[in-house]
Scaffold this motif. Structure first.
Motif, PDB file in Angstrom:
ATOM      1  N   GLY A 212     -11.597  26.955  12.540  1.00 17.57           N
ATOM      2  CA  GLY A 212     -12.346  25.991  12.721  1.00 17.57           C
ATOM      3  C   GLY A 212     -12.142  25.203  11.756  1.00 17.57           C
ATOM      4  O   GLY A 212     -13.385  24.793  11.963  1.00 17.57           O
ATOM      5  N   LEU A 213     -11.056  25.447  11.441  1.00 19.05           N
ATOM      6  CA  LEU A 213     -10.971  24.595   9.848  1.00 19.05           C
ATOM      7  C   LEU A 213     -10.302  22.842  10.217  1.00 19.05           C
ATOM      8  O   LEU A 213      -9.830  22.755  11.170  1.00 19.05           O
ATOM      9  N   LYS A 214     -11.149  21.916   9.224  1.00 15.18           N
ATOM     10  CA  LYS A 214     -10.353  20.573  10.235  1.00 15.18           C
ATOM     11  C   LYS A 214     -10.609  19.797   9.335  1.00 15.18           C
ATOM     12  O   LYS A 214     -10.475  20.010   7.503  1.00 15.18           O
ATOM     13  N   PRO A 215      -9.534  18.679   9.382  1.00 16.81           N
ATOM     14  CA  PRO A 215      -9.220  18.177   8.254  1.00 16.81           C
ATOM     15  C   PRO A 215     -10.202  16.956   7.978  1.00 16.81           C
ATOM     16  O   PRO A 215     -10.612  16.593   9.047  1.00 16.81           O
ATOM     17  N   ILE A 216     -10.140  16.165   6.529  1.00 14.48           N
ATOM     18  CA  ILE A 216     -11.802  15.765   5.865  1.00 14.48           C
ATOM     19  C   ILE A 216     -11.523  14.320   5.730  1.00 14.48           C
ATOM     20  O   ILE A 216     -10.194  14.498   4.847  1.00 14.48           O
ATOM     21  N   GLY A 217     -12.379  13.539   6.022  1.00 13.43           N
ATOM     22  CA  GLY A 217     -11.461  11.959   5.395  1.00 13.43           C
ATOM     23  C   GLY A 217     -12.718  11.790   3.993  1.00 13.43           C
ATOM     24  O   GLY A 217     -13.486  12.918   3.757  1.00 13.43           O
ATOM     25  N   LEU A 218     -12.336  10.114   3.758  1.00 17.08           N
ATOM     26  CA  LEU A 218     -12.869  10.555   2.549  1.00 17.08           C
ATOM     27  C   LEU A 218     -14.887  10.048   2.274  1.00 17.08           C
ATOM     28  O   LEU A 218     -15.724   9.938   1.530  1.00 17.08           O
ATOM     29  N   GLY A 219     -14.591  10.138   3.361  1.00 14.99           N
ATOM     30  CA  GLY A 219     -16.562   9.655   4.038  1.00 14.99           C
ATOM     31  C   GLY A 219     -17.276  10.751   3.701  1.00 14.99           C
ATOM     32  O   GLY A 219     -18.045  10.327   3.229  1.00 14.99           O
TER      33      GLY A 219
ATOM     34  N   MET B  11       1.188  -1.240  -0.140  1.00 15.99           N
ATOM     35  CA  MET B  11      -0.219   0.514   0.325  1.00 15.99           C
ATOM     36  C   MET B  11       1.307   0.636  -0.247  1.00 15.99           C
ATOM     37  O   MET B  11       1.900   1.370   0.465  1.00 15.99           O
ATOM     38  N   LYS B  12       0.183   1.942  -0.841  1.00 17.00           N
ATOM     39  CA  LYS B  12       1.213   3.569  -1.023  1.00 17.00           C
ATOM     40  C   LYS B  12       1.073   4.176   0.016  1.00 17.00           C
ATOM     41  O   LYS B  12      -0.153   3.819   0.426  1.00 17.00           O
ATOM     42  N   ASN B  13       1.699   5.286   0.317  1.00 16.47           N
ATOM     43  CA  ASN B  13       1.132   6.483   1.348  1.00 16.47           C
ATOM     44  C   ASN B  13       1.160   7.901   0.596  1.00 16.47           C
ATOM     45  O   ASN B  13       2.076   7.863  -0.465  1.00 16.47           O
ATOM     46  N   THR B  14       0.844   8.923   0.903  1.00 14.47           N
ATOM     47  CA  THR B  14       0.709  10.036   0.623  1.00 14.47           C
ATOM     48  C   THR B  14       2.071  11.062   1.612  1.00 14.47           C
ATOM     49  O   THR B  14       2.017  10.795   2.793  1.00 14.47           O
ATOM     50  N   PRO B  15       2.114  11.630   1.268  1.00  8.14           N
ATOM     51  CA  PRO B  15       2.876  12.478   2.329  1.00  8.14           C
ATOM     52  C   PRO B  15       2.829  13.043   3.656  1.00  8.14           C
ATOM     53  O   PRO B  15       3.439  13.220   4.179  1.00  8.14           O
TER      54      PRO B  15
ATOM     55  N   HIS C  78      -3.537  10.921  -4.029  1.00  3.18           N
ATOM     56  CA  HIS C  78      -3.766   9.825  -4.077  1.00  3.18           C
ATOM     57  C   HIS C  78      -4.108   9.600  -5.847  1.00  3.18           C
ATOM     58  O   HIS C  78      -3.791   9.395  -6.397  1.00  3.18           O
ATOM     59  N   MET C  79      -4.722  10.937  -6.259  1.00  2.06           N
ATOM     60  CA  MET C  79      -6.006  11.351  -7.989  1.00  2.06           C
ATOM     61  C   MET C  79      -3.871  11.249  -8.926  1.00  2.06           C
ATOM     62  O   MET C  79      -3.108  11.921  -8.503  1.00  2.06           O
ATOM     63  N   GLY C  80      -4.426  11.381  -9.861  1.00  2.00           N
ATOM     64  CA  GLY C  80      -3.054  11.199 -11.278  1.00  2.00           C
ATOM     65  C   GLY C  80      -3.446  12.448 -11.669  1.00  2.00           C
ATOM     66  O   GLY C  80      -3.999  12.844 -12.101  1.00  2.00           O
ATOM     67  N   GLU C  81      -1.938  12.596 -12.185  1.00  2.00           N
ATOM     68  CA  GLU C  81      -1.750  13.769 -12.674  1.00  2.00           C
ATOM     69  C   GLU C  81      -0.750  13.524 -14.088  1.00  2.00           C
ATOM     70  O   GLU C  81       0.821  12.553 -14.088  1.00  2.00           O
ATOM     71  N   PHE C  82      -1.538  14.180 -15.443  1.00  2.00           N
ATOM     72  CA  PHE C  82      -0.685  13.902 -16.538  1.00  2.00           C
ATOM     73  C   PHE C  82       0.446  15.358 -16.955  1.00  2.00           C
ATOM     74  O   PHE C  82      -0.390  16.029 -16.934  1.00  2.00           O
TER      75      PHE C  82
ATOM     76  N   LYS D 127      -9.250   7.218  11.371  1.00  2.00           N
ATOM     77  CA  LYS D 127      -9.768   5.990  10.809  1.00  2.00           C
ATOM     78  C   LYS D 127      -9.122   5.489   9.720  1.00  2.00           C
ATOM     79  O   LYS D 127      -9.608   6.475   8.293  1.00  2.00           O
ATOM     80  N   MET D 128      -7.782   5.246   8.664  1.00  2.00           N
ATOM     81  CA  MET D 128      -7.205   4.861   8.129  1.00  2.00           C
ATOM     82  C   MET D 128      -8.101   3.812   7.455  1.00  2.00           C
ATOM     83  O   MET D 128      -8.596   1.933   7.403  1.00  2.00           O
ATOM     84  N   ALA D 129      -7.692   3.145   5.495  1.00  2.00           N
ATOM     85  CA  ALA D 129      -8.452   2.010   5.529  1.00  2.00           C
ATOM     86  C   ALA D 129      -7.399   2.002   3.993  1.00  2.00           C
ATOM     87  O   ALA D 129      -6.883   3.340   3.097  1.00  2.00           O
ATOM     88  N   PRO D 130      -8.019   1.364   3.183  1.00  2.00           N
ATOM     89  CA  PRO D 130      -7.194   1.520   1.680  1.00  2.00           C
ATOM     90  C   PRO D 130      -7.893   1.956   0.991  1.00  2.00           C
ATOM     91  O   PRO D 130      -9.110   1.597   0.582  1.00  2.00           O
ATOM     92  N   PHE D 131      -7.538   2.560   0.134  1.00  2.00           N
ATOM     93  CA  PHE D 131      -8.514   3.262  -0.975  1.00  2.00           C
ATOM     94  C   PHE D 131      -7.844   3.427  -2.170  1.00  2.00           C
ATOM     95  O   PHE D 131      -6.630   4.333  -2.141  1.00  2.00           O
ATOM     96  N   ALA D 132      -8.282   2.901  -3.904  1.00  2.00           N
ATOM     97  CA  ALA D 132      -7.255   3.042  -4.340  1.00  2.00           C
ATOM     98  C   ALA D 132      -5.497   2.697  -3.923  1.00  2.00           C
ATOM     99  O   ALA D 132      -5.122   3.475  -5.214  1.00  2.00           O
TER     100      ALA D 132
END
Length: 362
Positions: free
Chosen positions: A221-228, A1-5, A50-54, A16-21
């Motif tokens: 009040g800025l918060k980190p937000i997950g994929l859910g 599984m890859k990590n992001t920076p 995790h998104m792709g860029e070309f 709460k972490m989980a595999p995605f793509a």
């Protein structure tokens, strides 16, 4: 599984972490509803690295983009972006994507879905018959989406670029939190405004930018937000998710994406899409809300009052903003009219629902 920076940051914050793509991604921090409301009412930060860029470069770059996408990229001038799709040869979609015009007729950036990076690269490469310079910069590109009505005012002190007045689907390159060459784009997947920033993680840029964003936004009040919450936010807007609402068997005409399908040029499946436009598609993607208690899930059958299968659910959730269960799904075209009564097969029950206008948030 890859990590992001940013993976270590998410874990340190108790995500709460989980595999995605193929990536280890944060699904939620304080809870999906809480994070969802933060974005709708204030601001939140998504790690979407995790998104792709070309990068496509050269005098034939635009020609290549025109031949593989449904939208008309010739309309793009430097600093403008466009939503588009990559059609296959069978009347379906390889992916949906964003096209960024960095230098008119010369340099473009394509942003594709994480799970489709290799597939999209191979697909576009097949059409590259005129030696367009192609670079897959996915692995070295960080992408943060800072979304919500207060996102730009919170972040404005971190850059000289006028992000508060950046028009939707335009972008600028500048210094952000002391880091040069950051693409700041007025795009996003939430419907609540904000920006997305693309940058390379060199000289500790990822840490520097993340820390600066939370130093500026934390007290506000800025918060980190997950994929859910990313999923519930996009679903309330009726935005398609590749692999759920669109895939290699669904056409833009069926998915309500006729507006990104321009018949002024040639591309794969053009004849199929034109025929569907002229004659009408056999099925359509619709929004629905549940009338009976229950939540529709991906691939549940959709039935008519007599119990005949007329389609399938592609996405469904309990909408945090509306307090009701909503969903998207394909139905046979006669059942696609607003207020049509449909039934969702949940286990052994047929739960009543009705077709409603999309986006769900008026």
């Amino acid at each position: 599984m890859k990590n992001t920076p940013f993976t270590a940051k998410h874990i340190a914050l108790g995500a709460k972490m989980a595999p995605f793509a193929g990536y280890n991604m944060p699904i939620s921090y304080t809870g999906i509803n809480d994070e969802h409301q933060a974005v709708r009412t204030n601001a939140g930060v998504f790690d979407v690295s995790h998104m792709g860029e070309f990068i496509l470069k050269g005098e034939n770059a635009l020609d290549l983009i025109q031949r593989v996408t449904t939208n008309d990229a010739s309309k793009l001038t430097a600093g403008k972006a466009q939503y588009s799709s990559l059609p296959n040869n069978e009347g379906g979609l390889v992916d949906d994507l964003l096209v960024y015009c960095i230098e008119e007729n010369k340099v473009y950036m394509l942003v594709v879905n994480a799970s489709n990076i290799e597939k999209d690269w191979n697909w576009i490469s097949q059409f590259n018959t005129q030696q367009v310079e192609m670079h897959n910069i996915s692995d070295k590109t960080c992408l943060l989406a800072i979304q919500g009505p207060n996102a730009t005012s919170i972040l404005q002190p971190l850059t000289d670029v006028d992000i508060v007045n950046l028009k939707y689907y335009t972008f600028a390159k500048g210094v952000f939190a002391g880091v040069p060459n950051v693409i700041i784009s007025a795009t996003g997947y939430t419907g609540s405004g904000g920006i997305e920033i693309y940058f390379e993680d060199t000289d500790g840029a990822a840490d520097k930018i993340w820390d600066a964003i939370f130093a500026a936004g934390g007290p506000k009040g800025l918060k980190p937000i997950g994929l859910g919450a990313r999923d519930t936010l996009r679903l309330e807007m009726g935005f398609c998710l590749y692999g759920n609402d669109i895939d290699d068997r669904t056409s833009p005409m069926e998915a309500g994406l006729g507006w990104i399908t321009k018949f002024t040029k040639d591309f794969p499946s053009r004849a199929i899409f034109e025929k569907q436009k002229a004659e009408g598609a056999q099925q359509k993607l619709v929004g629905f809300e549940m009338l009976d208690k229950g939540i529709a899930r991906h691939d549940y059958e959709i039935k008519d009052a007599q119990g005949n299968v007329i389609g399938r659910v592609t996405s469904g959730t309990q909408s945090p903003s509306l307090g009701k269960a909503i969903g998207l799904g394909y139905v046979k075209t006669p059942f696609a009219a607003l207020d049509s009564e449909i039934f969702i097969a949940v286990r052994d029950k047929a739960l009543k629902a009705k077709v409603v206008k999309v986006p769900f948030l008026g």
